[in-house]
Design a protein around this motif. Sequence first.
Motif, PDB file in Angstrom:
ATOM      1  N   THR A  51     -24.184  70.276   7.965  1.00  0.00           N
ATOM      2  CA  THR A  51     -23.633  69.125   8.668  1.00  0.00           C
ATOM      3  C   THR A  51     -24.720  68.507   9.523  1.00  0.00           C
ATOM      4  N   ALA A  52     -25.015  67.245   9.267  1.00  0.00           N
ATOM      5  CA  ALA A  52     -26.069  66.523   9.983  1.00  0.00           C
ATOM      6  C   ALA A  52     -25.463  65.518  10.945  1.00  0.00           C
ATOM      7  N   LEU A  53     -26.212  65.204  11.994  1.00  0.00           N
ATOM      8  CA  LEU A  53     -25.819  64.196  12.985  1.00  0.00           C
ATOM      9  C   LEU A  53     -24.527  64.558  13.697  1.00  0.00           C
ATOM     10  N   GLY A  54     -24.338  65.847  13.916  1.00  0.00           N
ATOM     11  CA  GLY A  54     -23.221  66.287  14.733  1.00  0.00           C
ATOM     12  C   GLY A  54     -23.572  66.207  16.207  1.00  0.00           C
ATOM     13  N   GLN A  55     -22.656  66.661  17.044  1.00  0.00           N
ATOM     14  CA  GLN A  55     -22.878  66.596  18.488  1.00  0.00           C
ATOM     15  C   GLN A  55     -24.141  67.355  18.883  1.00  0.00           C
ATOM     16  N   MET A  56     -24.368  68.521  18.273  1.00  0.00           N
ATOM     17  CA  MET A  56     -25.559  69.305  18.595  1.00  0.00           C
ATOM     18  C   MET A  56     -26.787  68.820  17.841  1.00  0.00           C
ATOM     19  N   GLY A  57     -26.626  67.766  17.059  1.00  0.00           N
ATOM     20  CA  GLY A  57     -27.760  67.143  16.397  1.00  0.00           C
ATOM     21  C   GLY A  57     -28.338  65.991  17.186  1.00  0.00           C
ATOM     22  N   PRO A 113     -12.513  62.307  17.643  1.00  0.00           N
ATOM     23  CA  PRO A 113     -11.654  61.323  18.299  1.00  0.00           C
ATOM     24  C   PRO A 113     -12.279  60.811  19.596  1.00  0.00           C
ATOM     25  N   PRO A 114     -12.093  59.544  19.936  1.00  0.00           N
ATOM     26  CA  PRO A 114     -12.558  59.057  21.238  1.00  0.00           C
ATOM     27  C   PRO A 114     -11.728  59.669  22.358  1.00  0.00           C
ATOM     28  N   SER A 115     -12.358  59.857  23.504  1.00  0.00           N
ATOM     29  CA  SER A 115     -11.691  60.553  24.605  1.00  0.00           C
ATOM     30  C   SER A 115     -10.551  59.754  25.225  1.00  0.00           C
ATOM     31  N   THR A 116     -10.381  58.497  24.806  1.00  0.00           N
ATOM     32  CA  THR A 116      -9.315  57.658  25.365  1.00  0.00           C
ATOM     33  C   THR A 116      -7.945  57.963  24.768  1.00  0.00           C
ATOM     34  N   LEU A 117      -7.899  58.708  23.673  1.00  0.00           N
ATOM     35  CA  LEU A 117      -6.618  58.995  23.024  1.00  0.00           C
ATOM     36  C   LEU A 117      -5.842  60.017  23.844  1.00  0.00           C
ATOM     37  N   ARG A 118      -4.539  59.745  24.020  1.00  0.00           N
ATOM     38  CA  ARG A 118      -3.733  60.648  24.832  1.00  0.00           C
ATOM     39  C   ARG A 118      -2.476  61.133  24.111  1.00  0.00           C
ATOM     40  N   THR A 119      -1.775  60.265  23.433  1.00  0.00           N
ATOM     41  CA  THR A 119      -0.511  60.659  22.816  1.00  0.00           C
ATOM     42  C   THR A 119      -0.724  61.053  21.358  1.00  0.00           C
ATOM     43  N   ASP A 120       0.253  61.770  20.825  1.00  0.00           N
ATOM     44  CA  ASP A 120       0.192  62.165  19.418  1.00  0.00           C
ATOM     45  C   ASP A 120       0.098  60.936  18.516  1.00  0.00           C
ATOM     46  N   ASP A 121       0.902  59.930  18.804  1.00  0.00           N
ATOM     47  CA  ASP A 121       0.908  58.733  17.968  1.00  0.00           C
ATOM     48  C   ASP A 121      -0.441  58.020  18.016  1.00  0.00           C
ATOM     49  N   PHE A 149     -13.988  66.645  23.911  1.00  0.00           N
ATOM     50  CA  PHE A 149     -13.469  65.285  23.734  1.00  0.00           C
ATOM     51  C   PHE A 149     -12.210  65.000  24.550  1.00  0.00           C
ATOM     52  N   SER A 150     -11.628  66.022  25.163  1.00  0.00           N
ATOM     53  CA  SER A 150     -10.415  65.869  25.986  1.00  0.00           C
ATOM     54  C   SER A 150      -9.231  65.317  25.205  1.00  0.00           C
ATOM     55  N   VAL A 151      -9.217  65.539  23.904  1.00  0.00           N
ATOM     56  CA  VAL A 151      -8.116  65.102  23.044  1.00  0.00           C
ATOM     57  C   VAL A 151      -7.475  66.350  22.452  1.00  0.00           C
ATOM     58  N   VAL A 152      -6.210  66.557  22.768  1.00  0.00           N
ATOM     59  CA  VAL A 152      -5.515  67.762  22.319  1.00  0.00           C
ATOM     60  C   VAL A 152      -4.706  67.440  21.068  1.00  0.00           C
ATOM     61  N   MET A 153      -5.045  68.101  19.978  1.00  0.00           N
ATOM     62  CA  MET A 153      -4.335  67.927  18.710  1.00  0.00           C
ATOM     63  C   MET A 153      -3.483  69.156  18.432  1.00  0.00           C
TER      64      MET A 153
END
Length: 322
Positions: A51-57, A113-121, A149-153
């Motif tokens: 996997t290239a260009l990930g967060q640790m990349g 996911p962007p950190s702005t997402l909050r709800t399941d929908d 990312f502060s997004v809970v799935m």
Amino acid sequence: MSSILQPAALSNARGVYVIAPTPFHEDGRIDEASIDRMTDFYRAAGVTGITALGQMGEAPKLDQQEALSVAARIIARAGVPVIVGVSAPGFAAMRALARDVMEMGAAGVMIAPPSTLRTDDQIVAYYRQAAEAIGTDVPFVVQDYPLTFSVVMTPGVIHRIVMENPSCVMLKHEDWPGLDKISALRAFERDGSMRHISILCGNGGLFLDFEMERGADGAMTGYCFPDMLVDVVRLSAAGERDAAHDLFDAHLPLIRYEQQQGVGLSVRKYVLMRRGIIASDAQRKPGAGLSAAARAEVDYLLARLARVDARADLADRLAAAS
């Protein structure tokens, strides 16, 4: 669109898809020779993908042309499927990078996911729109990493994403505690309510021993001994539980040390440099290296690990570099 394998194959991916760091020279230039040496090492270590260009990349520190250049170099040399991180603030940039790397021969892309997402929908709608933006012919990986990312799935959200998007083929599972999430997703598959996807786990391999036993297919992470991760996945898949745990436990102190927020990449690059895989542990600014005390601690952990795993015996390399 060129690809090293059929898109559906990623939904059955197993083994280790190692997260590749981006090697830099001390002055911040991309080190292409180290990219080649690193890619060759990964393949020799037995990884099933990269996997290239990930967060640790350090992908956010690269401009668009640099990102394409790094991805192209790894894809051309890997000989195994390559997944490319394409997360971006907007869908236009995401689509451009996704289409370009797929044309280069990538097997698929990874979307956080962007950190702005909050709800399941909101989460489900985002992945629906992302899939439409990059093209429904592009296989994609959902990166589930709430600690960053502060997004809970929830398992239910992942179920919805998978079932609404046929091009969703894999989950990069980095939730913790998250073992029960893996069990819940596999239960959905057993009762027929969700189609099968590959589950590869991150977090530097911190929970890989039990993640495999809960139904994960392997790892997608970048611990500084990916060859050990390959062995643990192989042993676990073969039912050799004690052998898998014994090897994992020997590495656990170094895995834990590398998992520290803020310095994890520094530790990883330092050990990869000590192993002769990359020429420098430099990070592109902004980025901090290890203090002298931290390097001494890592060296101590390596020396202890070398008692049970010869791959960590790097004393001769250190002497040669001194």
